[in-house]
Structure formats: structure tokens, C-alpha cells
Design a protein around this motif. Structure first.
Motif, PDB file in Angstrom:
ATOM      1  N   LYS A 122      31.840 175.545  66.843  1.00  0.00           N
ATOM      2  CA  LYS A 122      30.448 175.734  67.266  1.00  0.00           C
ATOM      3  C   LYS A 122      29.456 175.241  67.387  1.00  0.00           C
ATOM      4  CE  LYS A 122      28.765 180.565  65.942  1.00  0.00           C
ATOM      5  NZ  LYS A 122      30.202 181.811  65.870  1.00  0.00           N
ATOM      6  N   ASP A 123      28.170 174.366  68.098  1.00  0.00           N
ATOM      7  CA  ASP A 123      27.780 174.015  67.776  1.00  0.00           C
ATOM      8  C   ASP A 123      27.649 172.702  66.312  1.00  0.00           C
ATOM      9  OD1 ASP A 123      24.871 173.629  68.921  1.00  0.00           O
ATOM     10  OD2 ASP A 123      23.892 174.470  67.259  1.00  0.00           O
ATOM     11  N   MET A 124      28.636 172.351  66.149  1.00  0.00           N
ATOM     12  CA  MET A 124      28.894 171.295  65.199  1.00  0.00           C
ATOM     13  C   MET A 124      29.585 170.191  66.345  1.00  0.00           C
ATOM     14  SD  MET A 124      29.520 173.131  61.738  1.00  0.00           S
ATOM     15  CE  MET A 124      28.418 172.404  60.372  1.00  0.00           C
ATOM     16  N   SER A 125      29.517 169.175  65.184  1.00  0.00           N
ATOM     17  CA  SER A 125      29.951 167.525  65.412  1.00  0.00           C
ATOM     18  C   SER A 125      31.568 167.500  64.617  1.00  0.00           C
ATOM     19  CB  SER A 125      29.398 166.955  64.827  1.00  0.00           C
ATOM     20  OG  SER A 125      29.957 165.654  64.434  1.00  0.00           O
ATOM     21  N   VAL A 126      32.600 167.063  64.764  1.00  0.00           N
ATOM     22  CA  VAL A 126      33.449 166.643  64.995  1.00  0.00           C
ATOM     23  C   VAL A 126      34.333 165.414  64.538  1.00  0.00           C
ATOM     24  CG1 VAL A 126      35.835 167.359  64.034  1.00  0.00           C
ATOM     25  CG2 VAL A 126      34.440 168.605  65.211  1.00  0.00           C
ATOM     26  N   VAL A 127      34.331 164.007  63.770  1.00  0.00           N
ATOM     27  CA  VAL A 127      34.818 162.910  64.302  1.00  0.00           C
ATOM     28  C   VAL A 127      35.926 162.815  63.356  1.00  0.00           C
ATOM     29  CG1 VAL A 127      33.568 160.680  63.347  1.00  0.00           C
ATOM     30  CG2 VAL A 127      31.584 162.886  64.533  1.00  0.00           C
ATOM     31  N   THR A 128      36.431 161.718  63.538  1.00  0.00           N
ATOM     32  CA  THR A 128      37.942 161.306  62.737  1.00  0.00           C
ATOM     33  C   THR A 128      37.842 159.550  63.014  1.00  0.00           C
ATOM     34  OG1 THR A 128      38.560 163.217  63.764  1.00  0.00           O
ATOM     35  CG2 THR A 128      40.064 161.512  62.741  1.00  0.00           C
ATOM     36  N   SER A 129      38.277 159.562  61.695  1.00  0.00           N
ATOM     37  CA  SER A 129      38.486 157.808  61.195  1.00  0.00           C
ATOM     38  C   SER A 129      40.095 157.520  60.659  1.00  0.00           C
ATOM     39  CB  SER A 129      37.872 157.746  60.170  1.00  0.00           C
ATOM     40  OG  SER A 129      36.725 156.933  60.484  1.00  0.00           O
ATOM     41  N   GLY A 130      40.754 157.358  61.431  1.00  0.00           N
ATOM     42  CA  GLY A 130      42.078 156.582  60.925  1.00  0.00           C
ATOM     43  C   GLY A 130      42.421 155.878  61.614  1.00  0.00           C
ATOM     44  N   ILE A 131      43.635 155.613  60.967  1.00  0.00           N
ATOM     45  CA  ILE A 131      44.239 154.141  61.033  1.00  0.00           C
ATOM     46  C   ILE A 131      45.630 153.970  62.201  1.00  0.00           C
ATOM     47  CG2 ILE A 131      44.503 154.018  58.308  1.00  0.00           C
ATOM     48  CD1 ILE A 131      47.404 154.264  58.057  1.00  0.00           C
ATOM     49  N   TYR A 132      45.282 154.882  63.469  1.00  0.00           N
ATOM     50  CA  TYR A 132      46.026 155.291  64.222  1.00  0.00           C
ATOM     51  C   TYR A 132      45.484 154.831  65.360  1.00  0.00           C
ATOM     52  CZ  TYR A 132      43.897 159.567  64.058  1.00  0.00           C
ATOM     53  OH  TYR A 132      43.249 160.375  64.016  1.00  0.00           O
ATOM     54  N   GLU A 133      44.052 154.827  65.448  1.00  0.00           N
ATOM     55  CA  GLU A 133      43.151 154.342  66.286  1.00  0.00           C
ATOM     56  C   GLU A 133      43.873 152.973  66.452  1.00  0.00           C
ATOM     57  OE1 GLU A 133      40.001 155.887  64.434  1.00  0.00           O
ATOM     58  OE2 GLU A 133      40.370 157.872  65.946  1.00  0.00           O
ATOM     59  N   ARG A 134      42.912 151.688  66.119  1.00  0.00           N
ATOM     60  CA  ARG A 134      42.692 150.750  66.515  1.00  0.00           C
ATOM     61  C   ARG A 134      43.864 150.458  65.015  1.00  0.00           C
ATOM     62  NH1 ARG A 134      37.511 149.365  69.523  1.00  0.00           N
ATOM     63  NH2 ARG A 134      36.709 151.680  70.139  1.00  0.00           N
ATOM     64  N   TYR A 135      44.572 149.483  64.966  1.00  0.00           N
ATOM     65  CA  TYR A 135      45.927 148.867  64.905  1.00  0.00           C
ATOM     66  C   TYR A 135      46.539 147.682  65.150  1.00  0.00           C
ATOM     67  CZ  TYR A 135      49.809 151.753  65.668  1.00  0.00           C
ATOM     68  OH  TYR A 135      50.830 152.443  65.892  1.00  0.00           O
ATOM     69  N   PHE A 136      47.407 146.754  64.473  1.00  0.00           N
ATOM     70  CA  PHE A 136      48.739 146.024  64.791  1.00  0.00           C
ATOM     71  C   PHE A 136      49.541 146.368  63.139  1.00  0.00           C
ATOM     72  CE2 PHE A 136      47.993 142.242  62.217  1.00  0.00           C
ATOM     73  CZ  PHE A 136      46.842 141.916  62.222  1.00  0.00           C
ATOM     74  N   LYS A 137      50.765 146.172  64.323  1.00  0.00           N
ATOM     75  CA  LYS A 137      51.833 145.846  63.257  1.00  0.00           C
ATOM     76  C   LYS A 137      52.357 144.543  62.506  1.00  0.00           C
ATOM     77  CE  LYS A 137      53.815 150.139  62.692  1.00  0.00           C
ATOM     78  NZ  LYS A 137      55.025 151.077  63.055  1.00  0.00           N
ATOM     79  N   LYS A 138      52.805 144.027  61.655  1.00  0.00           N
ATOM     80  CA  LYS A 138      53.563 142.870  61.312  1.00  0.00           C
ATOM     81  C   LYS A 138      53.540 142.944  60.171  1.00  0.00           C
ATOM     82  CE  LYS A 138      53.046 138.221  62.234  1.00  0.00           C
ATOM     83  NZ  LYS A 138      51.936 137.142  62.360  1.00  0.00           N
ATOM     84  N   ASN A 139      55.437 142.273  60.435  1.00  0.00           N
ATOM     85  CA  ASN A 139      56.692 142.361  59.092  1.00  0.00           C
ATOM     86  C   ASN A 139      56.295 144.070  58.266  1.00  0.00           C
ATOM     87  OD1 ASN A 139      56.744 140.145  59.334  1.00  0.00           O
ATOM     88  ND2 ASN A 139      55.633 139.563  57.709  1.00  0.00           N
TER      89      ASN A 139
END
Ligand code: ADP
Ligand code: MG
Length: 351
Positions: free
Chosen positions: A247-264
Motif C-alpha cells: 500500500k502507498d508504494m511504487s512497484v516498477v519492473t525492468s525486464g527483457i521480455y518487454e521490448r526486444y527482438f530475436k535474431k538467430n
């Protein structure tokens, strides 16, 4: 463009599903969600407390504030201060002899740059807003591709936060090819300011969600809010690795599944290593930061991700009232000091 549309759909689903089971109690049982497109993502504000007469005015004020920050901080917007700093076209300060190279910056933008520098020092350079030329080379949002190694090496020369020179209300970049990118911190800052504005307007319970960057105001009728931590590469947007009660707090995630592309079969994502100029490669899928202020969560989730599990965990453990959940590529959950997890993967802050 295709990546962009898929990304926005993904973020929208995330926003709808990341906030779980809120608003089921009698006095709070009619949450209203308002949506706005800003910061290159879908932003929502959900108000849980009783509807005020002028709620729509409050929401307008909040989204106007979002637009204001977008117009200051978005380096792609030619009218923004960051664009003008990067292109050297912001108003120059006049010194006694002539016009200097120092550009006059608004207090908000200068404040955010100062905060960014604080995190650069704290993370020993893992967080660095001069990463901009490297971000542009990878162009993950609009034209994702692997840049030429030579171009990366050339751009890397300009990645150094020590080249940002601040004097009074002015800023100067040490080299004309240096540029700033506030993508790793601006949403957190904005979420905090929106929370303050809601509080000024006497709203007592709300969730602000800027593309997964969550800030909560108050609680949900005396209960905690339940916030899902997305399962990286899960099949559905509502697949969670864990759930947070806060409650009354912030939750922030950084992850590699958000903005990415795949090559080989290799994943190239948007969190970049300022040392190498390539997407960070370590044992992590994601880092979630729980903190009072979302600006801390935003900057620290990116920082801790770049630093990796061991150094990132040490950094978070050295900070008061800031907690982290690391998810490694084997889907194991690693908690910072002060968090506990039960058999249903519900995480709480230990009292
Ligand atoms: P999101 O934008 O998905 O919320 P983050 O908060 O982790 O994710 O920020 C990633 C963004 O920050 C990138 O898109 C880029 O603009 C910028 N960035 C990437 N690497 C770094 C870094 N090492 N330090 C500071 N900013 C970074
Ligand atoms: Mg961030």
C-alpha cells in the motif's frame, strides 16, 4: 511499426491484468479507470475512493501534467528540452564576454537530470542517461536491428555521465555527439508527480500505471493492493511469477521480455550495458523494485538489472526502505532483505 503495435497491445493487457482483485470492498467497490497515451505507452489512473464531483477535472489535470512531462523529456519530440539539449539548440546563457555553450534548462528537467546523475554514481555507471546514441543505434522501438560493431564502438565514446556539466540553472554536454535519454527514469518521476497531484485534489486511493510502472496512493479500503509481477515470457498477460501485497508504494519492473527482438534465436532487448553498448547479458529476466517513490523504482530497476543479481542485490540491500524481487532465467525468485514470500508466491514487506 509492427513491433510497436504488438508492444502497445502487450502493455495494455499488462495494465488491465497487473492490478488484481482490487476494489471488491463495499466503500471502494466502484473503481474508475482512465486511460491516456503518453511516454510511448498506455497510461492509466484508477481511482478506488469515492467519486468526487470534479473527478473528471482532476483526471484532466493529471493527464495534462503527463503531456507536460512528455513535452519536456521526450528526446524524439522536437519541441522538448531534451531534444534541444541533444541538438544544442536550447537557449544559451549569456556570459559577460559573449554567449556561452551553457544552455538554460527548466527546473523540472534539470532536477530530473540531477537525479539521474545521482543514480549513475550510486550504480557506478550501470545507469547512464548518456546511453542515448547507443539506444538510437539499436532502435528497438521502431527499427530493431543489430548495429555494426564499429558504429557501437564509435557511439560508446560518448557514453559517459561525467560529460554532463551542470552549472546553476544551465547544462552543457562535453561533446556535440553526446546526448541524453531519460527513458529509464522519466515515467517513475511522472508517476510520483501525478500521485502528488491526486493527493492535492484529496483523492485517497488510486493506482497510477504507466506501462507497468506502478505507483499506488493509499490502500484499498484498509487492505493492501495486490500487484502481480509478470511471469517473463509467460503465455498470457495474466501469468504471474508472484504477487505483491503493498500500500502507498511504487512497484516498477525492468525486464527483457518487454521490448526486444530475436535474431538467430538470441534475444536483443532494450536495457543496454553502458560498458559494451550491447543489451545486458546476465542471469536475469527481470528486476522489480518496491519503493516509496517511483523515480527510485524506475532508476533502480534499470540499474539493478544492468548490475546483475549479485551486485544488484547488494545495492538494494544497502538502501533503506527499498526492496527488490529478481527473477532469474531459471524462473527462481530472489528477494532482497525485508521481503518474505509464502507458499502461494505472495510477497509482503516483513513488518
Ligand atoms: P521501460 O522503459 O520498459 O520502463 P526501463 O525503465 O528499464 O524500461 O528503461 C529502459 C529504457 O531506458 C530504454 O528504453 C532506454 O531508453 C533507457 N536505457 C537503456 N539502458 C539504460 C541504462 N543502462 N541506463 C539508463 N537508461 C537506459
Ligand atoms: Mg527504469
Amino acid at each position: 511499426m509492427r513491433y510497436k503495435i504488438i508492444y502497445f497491445l502487450f502493455i495494455f493487457m499488462l495494465i488491465i491484468t497487473q492490478i488484481l482483485g482490487c476494489g471488491t470492498e463495499s466503500n471502494f467497490n466502484n473503481p474508475r479507470t482512465y486511460t491516456h497515451f503518453c511516454f510511448d505507452t498506455v497510461c492509466t489512473i484508477t481511482i478506488y475512493s469515492k467519486k468526487q464531483k470534479d473527478e473528471s477535472k482532476t483526471i484532466d489535470a493529471c493527464f495534462n501534467l503527463c503531456d507536460k512531462y512528455e513535452n519536456l523529456f521526450n528526446k524524439h519530440n522536437q519541441d522538448s528540452e531534451i531534444y534541444k539539449i541533444n541538438s544544442g539548440t536550447l537557449n544559451k546563457a549569456v556570459s559577460k564576454k559573449n554567449i556561452s555553450n551553457n544552455m538554460i534548462v527548466s527546473p523540472e528537467t534539470l532536477g530530473l537530470i540531477r537525479q539521474s546523475l545521482y543514480y549513475s554514481k550510486l550504480s557506478k555507471g550501470a545507469f547512464d542517461i548518456t546511453i542515448s546514441p547507443i539506444v538510437d543505434l539499436w532502435d528497438i522501438n521502431d527499427n530493431p536491428h543489430i548495429p555494426q560493431k564499429n558504429d557501437i564502438l564509435k557511439a560508446l565514446k560518448y557514453v559517459d555521465y561525467n560529460g554532463i556539466i551542470i552549472k546553476n540553472n544551465t547544462i552543457r554536454l562535453s561533446h556535440k555527439n553526446q546526448a541524453l535519454d531519460l527513458g529509464g527514469i522519466a515515467k517513475g518521476y511522472a508517476a510520483d508527480q501525478i500521485k502528488n497531484l491526486l493527493q492535492d485534489k484529496k483523492v485517497i486511493s488510486a493506482i497510477i500505471n504507466f506501462g507497468g510502472n506502478i505507483q499506488t496512493l493509499g490502500n484499498n479500503n484498509d487492505k493492501d493492493f495486490n500487484i502481480g509481477i509478470t511471469k517473463p515470457f509467460g503465455e498470457n498477460a495474466d501469468d504471474y511469477s508472484a504477487k505483491l501485497k503493498i500500500k502507498d508504494m511504487s512497484v516498477v519492473t525492468s525486464g527483457i521480455y518487454e521490448r526486444y527482438f530475436k535474431k538467430n534465436n538470441k534475444i536483443y532487448h532494450h536495457i543496454l550495458n553502458p560498458q559494451t553498448g550491447y543489451p545486458v547479458e546476465n542471469s536475469l529476466y527481470s528486476v522489480t523494485i518496491i519503493s516509496k517513490n517511483s523515480i527510485d523504482g524506475d532508476a533502480l530497476s534499470t540499474s539493478a538489472f544492468v548490475m546483475g543479481l549479485s551486485k544488484g542485490l547488494s545495492l538494494i540491500n544497502s538502501l533503506d526502505n527499498i526492496y527488490a524481487v529478481f527473477i532469474t532465467k531459471d524462473y527462481k525468485i530472489h528477494l532482497s532483505d525485508g521481503l518474505s514470500i509464502d507458499s502461494d508466491n505472495v510477497i509482503t514487506i516483513a513488518k
